[in-house]
Enzyme design. Structure first.
Site, PDB file in Angstrom:
ATOM      1  N   LYS A 257       0.846  -1.194   0.000  1.00 26.29           N
ATOM      2  CA  LYS A 257       0.000   0.000   0.000  1.00 26.29           C
ATOM      3  C   LYS A 257       0.882   1.245   0.000  1.00 26.29           C
ATOM      4  O   LYS A 257       1.966   1.232   0.582  1.00 26.29           O
ATOM      5  CB  LYS A 257      -0.851   0.041   1.277  1.00 26.29           C
ATOM      6  CG  LYS A 257      -1.987  -0.959   1.335  1.00 26.29           C
ATOM      7  CD  LYS A 257      -2.748  -0.798   2.649  1.00 26.29           C
ATOM      8  CE  LYS A 257      -3.805  -1.871   2.837  1.00 26.29           C
ATOM      9  NZ  LYS A 257      -4.911  -1.809   1.882  1.00 26.29           N
ATOM     10  N   ARG A 331      -9.759 -11.895   2.939  1.00 28.10           N
ATOM     11  CA  ARG A 331     -10.635 -12.980   2.478  1.00 28.10           C
ATOM     12  C   ARG A 331      -9.936 -14.333   2.596  1.00 28.10           C
ATOM     13  O   ARG A 331     -10.583 -15.358   2.779  1.00 28.10           O
ATOM     14  CB  ARG A 331     -11.110 -12.697   1.050  1.00 28.10           C
ATOM     15  CG  ARG A 331     -10.028 -12.668   0.025  1.00 28.10           C
ATOM     16  CD  ARG A 331     -10.451 -11.979  -1.272  1.00 28.10           C
ATOM     17  NE  ARG A 331     -10.564 -10.525  -1.105  1.00 28.10           N
ATOM     18  CZ  ARG A 331     -10.992  -9.700  -2.058  1.00 28.10           C
ATOM     19  NH1 ARG A 331     -11.364 -10.170  -3.242  1.00 28.10           N
ATOM     20  NH2 ARG A 331     -11.061  -8.408  -1.833  1.00 28.10           N
TER      21      ARG A 331
HETATM   22  N1  BES Z   1      -7.749  -3.920   4.950  1.00 26.15           N
HETATM   23  C1  BES Z   1      -8.008  -3.574   3.606  1.00 26.15           C
HETATM   24  C2  BES Z   1      -9.350  -2.861   3.416  1.00 26.15           C
HETATM   25  C3  BES Z   1      -9.535  -1.533   4.081  1.00 26.15           C
HETATM   26  C4  BES Z   1      -9.368  -0.365   3.366  1.00 26.15           C
HETATM   27  C5  BES Z   1      -9.957  -1.450   5.396  1.00 26.15           C
HETATM   28  C6  BES Z   1      -9.594   0.862   3.974  1.00 26.15           C
HETATM   29  C7  BES Z   1     -10.160  -0.226   5.999  1.00 26.15           C
HETATM   30  C8  BES Z   1      -9.997   0.924   5.292  1.00 26.15           C
HETATM   31  C9  BES Z   1      -8.032  -4.835   2.742  1.00 26.15           C
HETATM   32  O1  BES Z   1      -7.202  -5.868   3.136  1.00 26.15           O
HETATM   33  C10 BES Z   1      -7.595  -4.446   1.381  1.00 26.15           C
HETATM   34  O2  BES Z   1      -6.465  -4.038   1.235  1.00 26.15           O
HETATM   35  N2  BES Z   1      -8.493  -4.568   0.406  1.00 26.15           N
HETATM   36  C11 BES Z   1      -8.193  -4.243  -0.950  1.00 26.15           C
HETATM   37  C12 BES Z   1      -8.735  -5.356  -1.826  1.00 26.15           C
HETATM   38  C13 BES Z   1      -8.288  -5.275  -3.254  1.00 26.15           C
HETATM   39  C14 BES Z   1      -6.793  -5.517  -3.358  1.00 26.15           C
HETATM   40  C15 BES Z   1      -9.037  -6.319  -4.043  1.00 26.15           C
HETATM   41  C16 BES Z   1      -8.856  -2.915  -1.274  1.00 26.15           C
HETATM   42  O3  BES Z   1      -9.949  -2.666  -0.792  1.00 26.15           O
HETATM   43  O4  BES Z   1      -8.243  -2.137  -1.976  1.00 26.15           O
HETATM   44 MN    MN Z   2      -5.246  -5.679   2.353  1.00 32.74          MN
END
Ligand code: BES
Ligand code: MN
Ligand code: ZN
Length: 477
Positions: A257, A331
């Protein structure tokens, strides 16, 4: 922590909140004729919170706002309670008595709830506590209608919510997966429920390929915590299963990220915190429900041995997953927990997870995105609870076609969908690992706030605890 108790007496020295209306006899509670006249004028001008600063004490008057329905009215009471909290803290008050002139138990309790929840502070790392600690530490309720049991339940659910907030606020260098499991053990001891923690060797033996893959980039081991509260007088034959995402920190792994998306990611175990603290609350309250909580936990990091996009994982239930984005890790660990949950033959499973930015983008901090395979009745009950506690849930569709977005030639499934419907494709992924009635709650929006709003502080909010406590407390045979 704020203690909430009942009181029979009101003395001329007590800080007061008078919950009343235009016809209330405020003189009886120590207002002078002049002050009462001022209050009446304010009420006519449509003021709802009226602040009287007397020599020895402060009196706050709250007149109910006219909202569309009872649930919205109760939320206005919570918000007013939070404002009252700010006013009494500014005055350095330690104790406040709430007087229920309208003889309305739920409104009085809601005011106290907002006041107590608004009083939360996370002070673990603050040195100079004297200057910053809120003075308010005790709320007394003076009411003919509010029962002792209602006050006890309120105290429990407020404490549990605050414990969940604190777990979320603790950074990963103080709360890794092993430490999170230890916190659950403490909660179990204190409230009286069983806690079993599986270590890495046990997780390997169970072939939890999702949890192990996410953990590969980490030097800290994963944990898998099983919590069980089973009272003798349980009204349900089959247990309710709660599953919480316990990513103690989400860097995104090798799908790293950017800083701006990573800096709040200690919050990625908010689902786990909600599950542990809900068990704490129901056990403390002695609710007659058999509930099992599962928390798969690890951090997600780009270490030397981290899983890489393109890897194929074999999950706990034998399915294969082509991992194409290391940031879609939630997931993967939830999938193993959900398939492990099959052995309990649950009446209903509910998972809570800060799963997708897409859910947060869709409805913001204002609600919880929900979807699943449970029948309408269960969804409706949960929606009703959501409205009562103002942790509202919005049901998203789970049409078959969304599942097509997870197809790959390499394995049974991949771990990401397309550019659209990100919250739903995450839910569709999880669905493959369930074989019982199930509701998925994506709490990515409301779990963690950039700034305080109403009685929710900046940081962890404890979302899910009040919702599930309400839901589990209305279950009947
Ligand atoms: N933990 C994050 C989701 C999240 C984002 C929680 C903002 C709280 C605030 C999750 O693990 C994630 O990174 N999801 C990705 C999924 C994508 C790579 C398919 C996302 O939402 O970008
Ligand atoms: Mn994530
Ligand atoms: Zn995550």
């Amino acid at each position: 922590m704020t203690t909430i108790k009942s009181t029979q007496s009101v003395t001329p020295k007590d800080n007061l909140v008078l919950i009343g209306n235009a016809k209330s006899d405020f003189l009886k509670y120590g207002l002078s004729e002049a002050e009462a006249g001022f209050v009446n004028k304010q009420i006519k001008q449509d003021e709802h919170i009226i602040n009287i600063n007397q020599y020895q004490r402060r009196i706050l008057i709250y007149i109910a706002e006219d909202k569309k329905n009872e649930n919205l009215t109760l939320e206005a009471f919570r918000k007013a309670g939070n404002k009252g909290c700010g006013i009494f803290n500014a005055a350095k008050a330690e104790e406040v008595t709430i007087v229920d002139l309208n003889k309305n138990a739920s409104q009085t309790l809601a005011f106290a709830e907002g006041m107590a929840l608004g009083n939360y502070q996370f002070l673990h790392f603050k040195k100079d506590l004297k200057k910053i600690t809120h003075s308010l530490n005790s709320i007394l309720i003076h009411s003919k209608k509010v029962s002792e049991k209602e006050i006890t339940y309120l105290q429990i659910v407020v404490d549990a919510t605050e414990k969940a907030r604190t777990l979320v606020n603790e950074p990963v260098n103080y709360l890794n997966a092993v430490q999170l499991a230890q916190e659950f053990e403490k909660l179990g001891k204190e409230a009286g429920f069983k806690v079993d923690v599986f270590n890495k060797a046990k997780i390997e033996a169970l072939e939890m390929g999702g949890l192990l893959a996410v953990n590969r980039g980490s030097i800290d081991p994963p944990t898998f915590t099983i919590m069980e509260y089973k009272p003798k007088h349980a009204v349900n034959k089959k247990p309710y299963l709660l599953v919480g995402k316990g990513v103690v920190y989400d860097t995104g792994g090798l799908s790293l990220k950017p800083t701006s998306g990573m800096d709040t990611m200690k919050c990625d175990m908010a689902g786990a915190a909600a599950v542990g603290c809900t068990l704490y609350a129901i056990a403390k309250a002695g609710l007659p429900v058999h509930v099992i909580g599962l928390v798969p936990a690890t951090d997600n990091r780009p270490g030397m041995n981290a899983y890489v996009p393109g890897d194929v994982l074999t999950m706990h239930n034998g399915m294969t997953v082509e991992m194409l984005n290391a940031d879609a890790e939630g997931r993967l660990i939830l999938a193993d927990a959900l398939s492990y949950g099959k052995r309990y033959n649950p009446e209903l499973a509910i998972d809570l997870a800060t799963l997708t930015g897409a859910a947060a983008a869709a409805i913001g901090k204002y609600g919880i995105v929900a979807m699943g395979t449970a029948d309408k009745k269960e969804f409706n009950e949960l929606k009703k609870s959501g409205k009562r506690v103002n942790e509202r849930i919005v049901e998203f569709p789970m049409w078959e076609e969304y599942g097509d977005l997870l197809k790959t030639e390499i394995a049974d499934m991949k771990n990401i969908g397309g550019p659209v419907a990100g919250a739903i494709t995450a839910g569709k992924f999880l669905e493959k690992f369930t074989s019982y009635p199930w509701i998925h709650l994506d709490i990515a929006g409301p779990a963690f706030l950039d700034s305080a709003y109403d009685y929710k502080p900046k940081g962890g909010t404890g979302v899910g605890v009040r919702l599930l406590f309400d839901f589990l407390s209305v279950i009947k045979k």
